[in-house]
Design a protein around this motif. Structure first.
Motif, mmCIF file in Angstrom:
data_model
loop_
_atom_site.group_PDB
_atom_site.id
_atom_site.type_symbol
_atom_site.label_atom_id
_atom_site.label_comp_id
_atom_site.label_asym_id
_atom_site.label_seq_id
_atom_site.Cartn_x
_atom_site.Cartn_y
_atom_site.Cartn_z
ATOM 1 N N PRO A 121 -9.559 -3.205 -3.925
ATOM 2 C CA PRO A 121 -9.228 -1.898 -3.354
ATOM 3 C C PRO A 121 -8.156 -2.023 -2.274
ATOM 4 O O PRO A 121 -8.281 -2.814 -1.338
ATOM 5 C CB PRO A 121 -10.561 -1.426 -2.759
ATOM 6 C CG PRO A 121 -11.605 -2.151 -3.544
ATOM 7 C CD PRO A 121 -11.008 -3.494 -3.851
ATOM 8 N N HIS A 170 -13.272 -3.809 -12.490
ATOM 9 C CA HIS A 170 -12.258 -2.869 -12.972
ATOM 10 C C HIS A 170 -12.354 -2.775 -14.502
ATOM 11 O O HIS A 170 -12.581 -3.784 -15.177
ATOM 12 C CB HIS A 170 -10.875 -3.368 -12.564
ATOM 13 C CG HIS A 170 -9.785 -2.368 -12.739
ATOM 14 N ND1 HIS A 170 -9.232 -2.078 -13.969
ATOM 15 C CD2 HIS A 170 -9.132 -1.566 -11.844
ATOM 16 C CE1 HIS A 170 -8.286 -1.169 -13.819
ATOM 17 N NE2 HIS A 170 -8.206 -0.832 -12.550
ATOM 18 N N SER A 192 -2.768 5.859 -6.026
ATOM 19 C CA SER A 192 -3.900 4.945 -6.210
ATOM 20 C C SER A 192 -3.370 3.542 -6.483
ATOM 21 O O SER A 192 -2.178 3.346 -6.776
ATOM 22 C CB SER A 192 -4.758 5.396 -7.386
ATOM 23 O OG SER A 192 -4.057 5.214 -8.611
ATOM 24 N N ASP A 193 -4.260 2.565 -6.395
ATOM 25 C CA ASP A 193 -3.857 1.193 -6.689
ATOM 26 C C ASP A 193 -3.312 1.069 -8.113
ATOM 27 O O ASP A 193 -2.301 0.397 -8.344
ATOM 28 C CB ASP A 193 -5.044 0.246 -6.526
ATOM 29 C CG ASP A 193 -5.563 0.204 -5.096
ATOM 30 O OD1 ASP A 193 -4.782 0.501 -4.180
ATOM 31 O OD2 ASP A 193 -6.751 -0.110 -4.913
ATOM 32 N N ASP A 194 -3.979 1.694 -9.066
ATOM 33 C CA ASP A 194 -3.518 1.631 -10.456
ATOM 34 C C ASP A 194 -2.141 2.257 -10.604
ATOM 35 O O ASP A 194 -1.276 1.708 -11.318
ATOM 36 C CB ASP A 194 -4.516 2.345 -11.368
ATOM 37 C CG ASP A 194 -5.813 1.580 -11.526
ATOM 38 O OD1 ASP A 194 -5.812 0.561 -12.235
ATOM 39 O OD2 ASP A 194 -6.823 1.997 -10.939
ATOM 40 N N GLU A 195 -1.923 3.383 -9.943
ATOM 41 C CA GLU A 195 -0.621 4.056 -10.033
ATOM 42 C C GLU A 195 0.471 3.215 -9.387
ATOM 43 O O GLU A 195 1.561 3.053 -9.954
ATOM 44 C CB GLU A 195 -0.701 5.432 -9.369
ATOM 45 C CG GLU A 195 -1.562 6.434 -10.125
ATOM 46 C CD GLU A 195 -1.852 7.683 -9.317
ATOM 47 O OE1 GLU A 195 -2.126 8.733 -9.945
ATOM 48 O OE2 GLU A 195 -1.806 7.629 -8.062
ATOM 49 N N ARG A 224 0.860 -1.185 0.000
ATOM 50 C CA ARG A 224 0.000 0.000 0.000
ATOM 51 C C ARG A 224 0.892 1.230 0.000
ATOM 52 O O ARG A 224 2.037 1.198 0.458
ATOM 53 C CB ARG A 224 -0.927 0.029 1.212
ATOM 54 C CG ARG A 224 -1.830 -1.172 1.329
ATOM 55 C CD ARG A 224 -2.975 -0.967 2.281
ATOM 56 N NE ARG A 224 -4.009 -0.121 1.671
ATOM 57 C CZ ARG A 224 -5.261 -0.052 2.111
ATOM 58 N NH1 ARG A 224 -5.634 -0.744 3.159
ATOM 59 N NH2 ARG A 224 -6.144 0.707 1.518
ATOM 60 N N THR A 262 -0.338 7.808 -0.788
ATOM 61 C CA THR A 262 -1.020 8.742 -1.689
ATOM 62 C C THR A 262 -1.327 8.183 -3.071
ATOM 63 O O THR A 262 -2.273 8.625 -3.722
ATOM 64 C CB THR A 262 -0.183 10.036 -1.859
ATOM 65 O OG1 THR A 262 1.106 9.692 -2.390
ATOM 66 C CG2 THR A 262 -0.013 10.749 -0.526
#
Length: 270
Positions: free
Chosen positions: A184, A240, A161-164, A156, A159
């Motif tokens: 998520p 997604h 996102s998961d995609d980033e 994790r 700041t």
């Protein structure tokens, strides 16, 4: 003579797919899976959760056969409570991969799933479990994560996102590990070359069922290899976008019994 079912193998993800938000399976979904069983088809759970975190759910589903766990790194036999096949993520390699990612994005927070049917989920300071209902043991420092063999690392970032984070991790890690995004707050590193399709293919071979007679249900990018393997892939309504782009069909959400809707159509009579 009873008609041959449209599919002999029903492969379902759990979180965001078969499970509702409260980690339960609806009565309608249970009834649809029972209809599948009466027709002679097999239901196979294919999940990112490690085997120890799947045991209670399999019991609730009445599953005593095989399950694919740990993003495909484990094939678990619920009937005998043992792993028939498992692949470990090298711990030194995992440390190196984390270092490469942090060199690009700064501090990440990590957790690991230990290998084995009794393996623990360990979380370092700062890591928050995406599923608060799943048990985890907090350790004092990162080095403690590597105390025993592991099947994967969960990441994790404060700041990104998961995609980033997943995109950066793939670029930084390269062939050292497989990077997946399974829900998520859930970006993961697993053994190189291992995906849900790896474990699914092994389990299906043991069951004597080919990919041409399999249908898969999922909601996240980690389900893409499973869709590529199976004859048909069905994405949930809130899946997604990457998964929807490769799906053969989009059904209703997990909260609206999307799997049951499709199975009732494919298996119309008992």
């Amino acid at each position: 003579m009873a008609p041959t079912p449209a599919y002999a193998l029903i492969a379902t993800d759990l979180d965001g797919t078969l499970l509702r938000g409260d980690d339960t399976v609806s009565d309608r979904s249970l009834a649809a899976l029972a209809r599948v069983a009466r027709a002679g088809a097999r239901h196979l759970v294919v999940t990112g959760r490690p085997a120890p975190r799947v045991r209670p759910l399999l019991a609730d589903l009445g599953c005593t056969g095989l399950a694919v766990c740990g993003q495909g790194a484990q094939v678990y036999d619920a009937g005998t409570d043992r792993l028939l096949w498992s692949v470990r993520l090298d711990r030194e390699l995992a440390e190196t991969a984390l270092g490469k990612i942090e060199a690009e994005v700064g501090q990440v927070y990590a957790a690991v799933d230990q290998d084995g049917v009794d393996g623990l989920t360990l979380i370092e300071p700062g890591y928050r479990m995406p599923h608060p209902t799943l048990p985890a043991v907090r350790v004092g420092r990162r080095d403690d994560l590597w105390a025993k063999p592991i099947s994967k690392v969960l990441l994790r970032h404060a700041t990104l996102s998961d995609d980033e984070l997943a995109a950066v991790a793939r670029a930084a890690v390269g062939s050292l590990a497989t990077v997946t995004m399974s829900g998520p707050g859930t970006v993961e590193l697993q053994p190189g070359g291992v995906t849900k399709a790896t474990g699914l293919a092994l389990a299906a071979e043991r069951l004597g069922i080919g990919a041409d007679r399999a249908i898969a249900f999922g909601d996240m990018p980690n389900d893409i290899p499973m869709f590529d393997w199976a004859a048909r892939g069905v994405a949930m309504a809130d899946a997604h976008p990457e998964l929807k782009a490769v799906a053969d069909e989009v059904t209703l959400s997990n909260e609206d019994d999307g799997i049951a809707v499709v199975l009732e159509r494919l298996f119309p009579t008992d």
